[in-house]
Design an enzyme around this catalytic site. Structure first.
Site, mmCIF file in Angstrom:
data_model
loop_
_atom_site.group_PDB
_atom_site.id
_atom_site.type_symbol
_atom_site.label_atom_id
_atom_site.label_comp_id
_atom_site.label_asym_id
_atom_site.label_seq_id
_atom_site.Cartn_x
_atom_site.Cartn_y
_atom_site.Cartn_z
ATOM 1 N N TYR A 144 0.851 -1.192 0.000
ATOM 2 C CA TYR A 144 0.000 0.000 0.000
ATOM 3 C C TYR A 144 0.881 1.234 0.000
ATOM 4 C CZ TYR A 144 -3.491 3.425 1.673
ATOM 5 O OH TYR A 144 -4.325 4.515 1.816
ATOM 6 N N ASP A 239 9.270 2.981 -0.189
ATOM 7 C CA ASP A 239 8.215 3.574 0.626
ATOM 8 C C ASP A 239 8.505 3.199 2.074
ATOM 9 O OD1 ASP A 239 5.991 4.247 2.069
ATOM 10 O OD2 ASP A 239 4.537 3.414 0.638
ATOM 11 N N LYS A 267 4.075 8.966 8.841
ATOM 12 C CA LYS A 267 3.883 8.359 10.159
ATOM 13 C C LYS A 267 4.860 8.894 11.224
ATOM 14 C CE LYS A 267 0.907 4.888 8.408
ATOM 15 N NZ LYS A 267 0.911 4.089 7.204
HETATM 16 C C1 LIG Z 1 0.243 4.532 5.862
HETATM 17 C C2 LIG Z 1 1.025 4.298 4.614
HETATM 18 C C3 LIG Z 1 0.960 5.173 3.524
HETATM 19 C C4 LIG Z 1 -0.024 6.299 3.452
HETATM 20 O O1 LIG Z 1 0.178 7.261 4.436
HETATM 21 P P1 LIG Z 1 -1.062 8.198 4.867
HETATM 22 O O2 LIG Z 1 -0.421 9.181 5.796
HETATM 23 O O3 LIG Z 1 -2.071 7.314 5.492
HETATM 24 O O4 LIG Z 1 -1.564 8.839 3.620
HETATM 25 C C5 LIG Z 1 1.816 4.962 2.466
HETATM 26 N N1 LIG Z 1 2.684 3.935 2.467
HETATM 27 C C6 LIG Z 1 2.761 3.066 3.491
HETATM 28 C C7 LIG Z 1 3.763 1.951 3.453
HETATM 29 C C8 LIG Z 1 1.912 3.200 4.582
HETATM 30 O O5 LIG Z 1 1.939 2.294 5.559
#
Ligand SMILES: *Cc1c(COP(=O)(O)O)cnc(C)c1O
Length: 428
Positions: A144, A239, A267
């Site tokens: 994701y 990511d 995060k």
């Molecule tokens: C949470 C997450 C996102 C998206 O971040 P948001 O602040 O919720 O938009 C993107 N990549 C990874 C791996 C994530 O866990």
């Protein structure tokens, strides 16, 4: 367990907010029941509006590596708020956060702050296209990267849990620029490069998958992605929205010794406030406006409150021994849980990397998405509720990560293992 006030609030919420929640993963759709409305948090614990207390392993889905309401973060927020919450002009502390990120990540020479991980990944993809002049992107099924149109293809947890393989409202023409490969399967990546030798702008990957539940990279997988992209003139995007400052101060790339071209963060770097970031090599980042032709902007980007919470959090994480401590505690937890699964003859596999973990109701091993998907979601659902009723808050889906924070102690770990044993027994 009394959830009457949460039930009232959830009924109201459903009138005014689609599904009663501002992010679908909060809705308990996968596990059923009413999500407790949280009134407050302190350290490793949260309390709901009916006064129920929980040991929290959700950690707001990753950001709260220091636990709830850490005094240093609260103090930084007070101070920042008193000085004004947004100016739409540069502030000193955004430079401090940017410098801390560049110092932590050797692959990042400069970094642009945004407001969410979604924005970070969306921008990183745009940047890889701007830099290479190519359109196609490779992502992995089950990973994701936020909810930008082109990335919402086979996008893990939320989408898996809710059975939406690709979101409605995403034009096929966008989705067709996204090629979906299999995590931990280099051949599935090579096949795309063979078919489109000059067409692929980049690969985006969670270096440790966290959004199908925790799945570590197989030996040689990340190295292979680095080699393939370098040979093809494509960019490798890590990511690290979850893994950045979680697995090591310098993220998964430091832990595994791989240098990506672009890194996305989120995060933890916001310390519980909305933040994201993308950064990389100077020649790539020079494509970003105002230096270059790739446009990307944000009214609240580099927000004084968010960067203050971020800087305070990173300062705590800089202290020696932090990662050894948190990883050790997480290991005690997952070892203890594994033991009781064995003892009670429940087929389970616990994957853990650092302080992120997932217990799969699956005899294992769980190394690829196909294995993940074979997990017994009915057992997970029953276990989830048995734990919640006994005061342990975990992610309301089989396909999510749990997080140990620096606020957890051996006492919470022991209590959690004891409760997990009771929960398993209650499921017979
Ligand atoms: C949470 C997450 C996102 C998206 O971040 P948001 O602040 O919720 O938009 C993107 N990549 C990874 C791996 C994530 O866990």
């Amino acid at each position: 367990m009394n959830l009457s006030r949460s039930e009232e609030l959830f009924a109201q919420a459903q009138k005014y907010i689609p599904g009663g929640v501002n992010s679908p993963v909060r809705s308990f759709r996968a596990v059923g029941g009413t999500p407790p409305f949280i009134a407050r948090g302190q350290g490793p614990r949260v309390w709901d509006v009916d006064g129920n207390e929980y040991i929290d392993y959700l950690g707001s889905w990753g950001p709260l590596v220091l636990g709830h309401a850490h005094p240093v973060v609260v103090q930084a927020l007070h101070k920042a708020a008193e000085g004004g919450t947004s100016f739409g002009a540069p502030v000193e502390q955004e430079v401090e956060l940017a410098k801390m990120i560049c110092d932590a990540f050797p692959s990042v020479d400069s970094v642009r702050l945004v407001n969410s991980g979604t924005e970070a990944c969306m921008s990183a993809i745009r940047l890889s296209r701007a830099f290479t002049g190519r359109n196609k992107i490779i992502k992995f099924a089950g990973c994701y990267h936020g909810h930008a149109d082109g990335l919402l293809v086979k996008a893990g947890s939320g989408a898996m849990t809710h059975g939406i393989p690709t979101s409605a409202g995403v034009p096929e023409s966008y989705a067709s620029e996204t090629l979906v490969a299999d995590f931990n399967d280099l051949a599935s990546v090579e096949q795309f490069f063979n078919a489109n030798p000059d067409g692929i702008a980049g690969i985006i990957v969670e270096p440790v998958a966290g959004n199908m539940g925790v799945v570590p990279p197989a030996e040689g997988f990340l190295e292979g992605l680095r080699r393939i992209t370098s040979q093809a003139g494509s960019l490798l995007i890590f990511d690290e929205v979850i893994t950045g400052f979680r697995l090591e101060y310098g993220g998964a790339q430091t832990k595994f010794g791989i240098t990506p071209d672009i890194t996305t963060l989120g995060k933890i770097i916001g310390g519980g406030l909305p933040v994201g970031a993308y950064g990389g090599r100077t020649d790539i980042m020079e494509m970003v406006a105002p230096l270059g032709p790739m446009y990307q902007a944000g009214t609240l980007s580099g927000n004084p409150l968010a960067v203050a919470a971020g800087v305070a959090t990173l300062n705590e994480l800089k202290k020696p021994g932090v990662y050894q401590h948190i990883d050790g505690l997480a290991q005690k937890l997952t070892d203890g849980l594994s033991d009781i699964f064995v003892k009670h003859e429940v087929p389970g596999t616990i994957n853990r990397v650092g302080s992120m973990f997932t217990g799969f109701f699956n005899p294992g091993p769980v190394e690829i998405l196909t294995h993940v998907e074979k997990s017994d979601v009915e057992s997970h659902k029953r276990f989830f509720h048995a734990m919640l009723e006994r005061g342990i808050y975990t992610a309301p889906s089989q396909f999510e990560a749990g997080f140990v924070s620096l606020a957890h102690t051996q006492a919470e770990v022991d209590q959690t293992i004891e409760i997990a044993e009771e929960a398993l027994k209650s499921m017979r």
